[in-house]
Scaffold this active site. Structure first.
Site, PDB file in Angstrom:
ATOM      1  N   CYS A 128     -41.532  30.025   3.152  1.00  0.00           N
ATOM      2  CA  CYS A 128     -41.640  28.637   3.591  1.00  0.00           C
ATOM      3  C   CYS A 128     -42.962  28.442   4.329  1.00  0.00           C
ATOM      4  CB  CYS A 128     -40.456  28.282   4.497  1.00  0.00           C
ATOM      5  SG  CYS A 128     -40.516  26.598   5.157  1.00  0.00           S
TER       6      CYS A 128
ATOM      7  N   CYS B   2       0.856  -1.191   0.000  1.00  0.00           N
ATOM      8  CA  CYS B   2       0.000   0.000   0.000  1.00  0.00           C
ATOM      9  C   CYS B   2       0.894   1.244   0.000  1.00  0.00           C
ATOM     10  CB  CYS B   2      -0.918   0.022   1.213  1.00  0.00           C
ATOM     11  SG  CYS B   2      -1.968   1.508   1.323  1.00  0.00           S
TER      12      CYS B   2
ATOM     13  N   CYS C  37     -30.818  33.892  -4.866  1.00  0.00           N
ATOM     14  CA  CYS C  37     -29.567  33.914  -4.100  1.00  0.00           C
ATOM     15  C   CYS C  37     -29.702  33.311  -2.703  1.00  0.00           C
ATOM     16  CB  CYS C  37     -29.044  35.343  -3.988  1.00  0.00           C
ATOM     17  SG  CYS C  37     -30.121  36.479  -3.083  1.00  0.00           S
TER      18      CYS C  37
ATOM     19  N   HIS D  19      -5.474   3.295  -9.483  1.00  0.00           N
ATOM     20  CA  HIS D  19      -4.686   3.536  -8.267  1.00  0.00           C
ATOM     21  C   HIS D  19      -5.288   2.705  -7.138  1.00  0.00           C
ATOM     22  CE1 HIS D  19      -3.626   7.617 -10.212  1.00  0.00           C
ATOM     23  NE2 HIS D  19      -2.639   6.753 -10.412  1.00  0.00           N
TER      24      HIS D  19
ATOM     25  N   CYS E  62       4.905  67.834  11.361  1.00  0.00           N
ATOM     26  CA  CYS E  62       4.921  66.379  11.176  1.00  0.00           C
ATOM     27  C   CYS E  62       5.784  65.743  12.259  1.00  0.00           C
ATOM     28  CB  CYS E  62       5.457  66.043   9.781  1.00  0.00           C
ATOM     29  SG  CYS E  62       5.596  64.263   9.465  1.00  0.00           S
TER      30      CYS E  62
ATOM     31  N   CYS F  52      -5.117   0.177   0.235  1.00  0.00           N
ATOM     32  CA  CYS F  52      -5.735  -0.802   1.125  1.00  0.00           C
ATOM     33  C   CYS F  52      -7.038  -0.266   1.702  1.00  0.00           C
ATOM     34  CB  CYS F  52      -4.765  -1.193   2.246  1.00  0.00           C
ATOM     35  SG  CYS F  52      -4.456   0.115   3.463  1.00  0.00           S
TER      36      CYS F  52
ATOM     37  N   CYS G  88      -5.188  74.752  16.035  1.00  0.00           N
ATOM     38  CA  CYS G  88      -4.201  75.524  15.289  1.00  0.00           C
ATOM     39  C   CYS G  88      -3.941  74.882  13.939  1.00  0.00           C
ATOM     40  CB  CYS G  88      -2.901  75.608  16.090  1.00  0.00           C
ATOM     41  SG  CYS G  88      -1.614  76.574  15.275  1.00  0.00           S
TER      42      CYS G  88
ATOM     43  N   CYS H 288      -2.990  82.268   4.297  1.00  0.00           N
ATOM     44  CA  CYS H 288      -3.334  81.293   3.271  1.00  0.00           C
ATOM     45  C   CYS H 288      -4.790  81.405   2.839  1.00  0.00           C
ATOM     46  CB  CYS H 288      -3.066  79.874   3.765  1.00  0.00           C
ATOM     47  SG  CYS H 288      -4.122  79.391   5.151  1.00  0.00           S
TER      48      CYS H 288
ATOM     49  N   CYS I  89       0.136   3.601   3.724  1.00  0.00           N
ATOM     50  CA  CYS I  89       0.618   3.104   5.022  1.00  0.00           C
ATOM     51  C   CYS I  89       1.894   2.282   4.893  1.00  0.00           C
ATOM     52  CB  CYS I  89      -0.464   2.279   5.698  1.00  0.00           C
ATOM     53  SG  CYS I  89      -1.004   0.823   4.761  1.00  0.00           S
TER      54      CYS I  89
END
Length: 567
Positions: A318, A208, A329, A227, A384, A230, A379, A409, A211
């Site tokens: 149902c 086999c 679905c 193929h 960074c 056992c 502010c 700005c 095994c």
């Protein structure tokens, strides 16, 4: 007397004429109305139990087995592979049966290439072999017979077509027929008695590959791919696969071999009754899932199966557990939204994609190192924490370029350097904000109507308690107050449809103005109906029923125009 007889005869003939008139079944004044045109949710289906579905599947198997003259086991595998399309199986089988069996993984596409092993030549001076030497010769004969598997593959394939369980019988094991030839060739040089030959046959063994134990050949089973393993290894393989929920897709244990294991072999080698029952339940579930006209009821612990020839996104209820779901679905009913759209919407609401959108909308990237920064103060002068770059939160420009004015700005100035630095980040953040704003607009209304449905269910419970109290006091009967329950039921139905219009509107691209107009009209009528239902005891019955009719017509009109009913 003659006049009386003539009157009686005339009366009798006249009765027959009236009887033919009323029983003709033809009425030109009343037009037969097709419910599919008037009701966009009209759906024909039936609820079946397990026994009825098994009978239905067996009828299809017997029909195919009779037409193609094959075994029911093989017919069942072919139908399962082609989603129970009998016409397709018949056409493909008659055109090229071999290709059909290979595509269904019933047999291998090509015989496995096993190197031939030449058995040792018998020595002339040796006497009759002993028990141990006979076993070694038999083992070598079995090994050498593997080279003849390619010549006997056609025979094994024909036997599998005749009967599916034949692939698991010991006669299909490679080396059984060739070993007898080798033994006959050796007996020519050395005559052996019949008793000795029988003893050698009983001690024929095989290795086999799983095994790695040498066992008797009668303990081995092989598929159509030749193929052989056992019995214990097959049983362990089946137990592991069934434990993982695999039944009809159990394959050969050989690497790179996808030949399907027959159901009869699995049931033969399974010893525990509980494991056999689980395997049969899994196979039945696979057959139902592969059938296009069958759906399991998604209700908890419900064994009902819904059948319909109309594979549309319609509502099926149902009859046992009263669960309503979309037949196509299998999820909650979602008209007017399509199945693919509601799947995308629920995924969007459940995953963390909106968290990423929120971060993109409320944070900005450092213009120097491009790290994500969140503003945690008032502010606008930002620094960074990674590269220590000072910049303005509003325009993302260098803080040194602002001069002495703190909010310089805010003035419009032509500064192409600042514009080029911040244009990419501004466009990305603006798009993220717009996407988040659009999503929140539809999600808030989706969630609001979902909560309204729950609250209106509480209102219905309170109404039922008050009506029960009135009936006990003799202030009318249940029939007198039935219109209130009808109004509450219709209100839940309309609000449920309105809830699922928002995922539809979120993803729709064309005809959006018409849809939003009908959506607004439906929402207005639903709110009017909800107001009257909450005050149903003081509302005039005629006014309430009129509002019910208006709301239902609005809902039906929207579904007729936008509900995808095609299969």
């Amino acid at each position: 007397m003659a006049d009386q007889e003539s009157d009686m005869e005339y009366s009798s003939d006249n009765d027959y004429e009236f009887e033919d008139y009323y029983n003709s079944g033809e009425d030109c004044d009343i037009e037969q109305i097709d419910p599919k045109r008037t009701d966009p949710e009209y759906f024909v289906y039936e609820c079946l139990n397990v026994e009825e579905v098994e009978k239905l599947l067996n009828e299809s198997v017997e029909k195919l087995s009779t037409q193609l003259q094959i075994t029911p086991s093989l017919a069942k595998v072919l139908l399962h592979e082609t989603r129970w399309n009998t016409a397709e199986v018949i056409e493909r089988y008659r055109n090229n049966a071999s290709n059909l069996l290979v595509s269904a993984r019933i047999k291998a596409a090509a015989p496995p290439s096993v190197p031939a092993v030449t058995p040792p030549a018998p020595q002339q001076s040796s006497p009759v072999p002993s028990t141990s030497s006979a076993a070694a010769v038999a083992t070598a004969a079995v090994s050498s017979s593997s080279s003849s598997s390619s010549s006997s593959s056609s025979t094994a394939t024909c036997s599998f077509l005749a009967s599916v369980p034949s692939c698991s019988v010991n006669s299909a094991i490679p080396g059984t027929s060739s070993s007898s030839s080798s033994s006959s060739s050796s007996s020519k040089a050395h005559p052996i008695s019949s008793t000795t030959a029988t003893t050698a046959c009983c001690y024929r063994t095989q290795l086999c590959p799983v095994c790695v134990t040498v066992q008797s050949t009668d303990k081995f089973h092989a598929l159509a791919c030749q193929h052989s393993f056992c019995r214990d290894c097959w049983a362990m393989h089946f137990e592991i696969q069934i434990g993982q929920g695999i039944s009809t897709q159990i394959e050969c244990m050989e690497q790179r071999c996808d030949v399907r294991v027959p159901e009869d072999l699995v049931l033969t080698l399974l010893n525990r009754p509980m494991l056999r029952d689980k395997y049969q339940q899994f196979t039945f579930a696979d057959y139902v899932k592969s059938h296009p006209e069958l759906r399991f009821c998604p209700g908890p612990n419900c064994q009902t199966i819904i059948r319909s020839q109309d594979i549309s996104p319609k509502k099926a209820v149902c009859r046992m557990c009263k669960t309503a779901f979309c037949f196509r679905c299998g999820t909650d009913y979602h008209a007017p939204t399509d199945c693919q759209i509601i799947r995308k919407w629920l995924t969007k609401c459940a995953d963390d994609s909106e968290t990423a959108n929120y971060i993109s909308a409320h944070t900005k990237d450092c213009p120097k190192c491009h790290i994500c920064i969140e503003k945690n103060g008032g502010c606008n002068h930002m620094q960074c924490f990674n590269c220590k770059h000072d910049f303005c939160w509003m325009c993302l420009g260098d803080w040194k370029a602002h001069g002495s004015e703190y909010y310089e700005c805010s003035r419009y100035k032509e500064n192409p350097n600042i514009a080029h630095e911040s244009v990419h980040a501004q466009v990305g953040n603006e798009n993220a904000r717009e996407a988040l704003k659009k999503y929140l607009h539809y999600y808030e209304r989706w969630e609001n109507h979902s909560k309204s449905l729950q609250l209106e269910q509480q209102t219905l419970d309170r109404m039922r308690a008050r009506i029960n109290e009135k009936v006990m006091k003799g202030l009318g009967t249940w029939i007198d107050w039935q219109h209130l329950f009808d109004a509450a039921t219709l209100l839940a139905k309309c609000r449920y449809t309105l809830q699922y219009t928002y995922p539809y509107a979120y993803y729709m691209e064309s005809r959006k103005e018409l849809f939003e107009y009908q959506q607004a009209q439906l929402e207005a009528e639903i709110e009017n109906l909800s107001w009257k239902v909450e005050r149903a005891e003081t509302t005039d019955r005629g006014e309430l029923e009129n509002q019910m009719d208006i709301a239902e017509k609005r809902r039906t009109t929207l579904l007729k125009d936008f509900f995808p009913t095609e299969a």
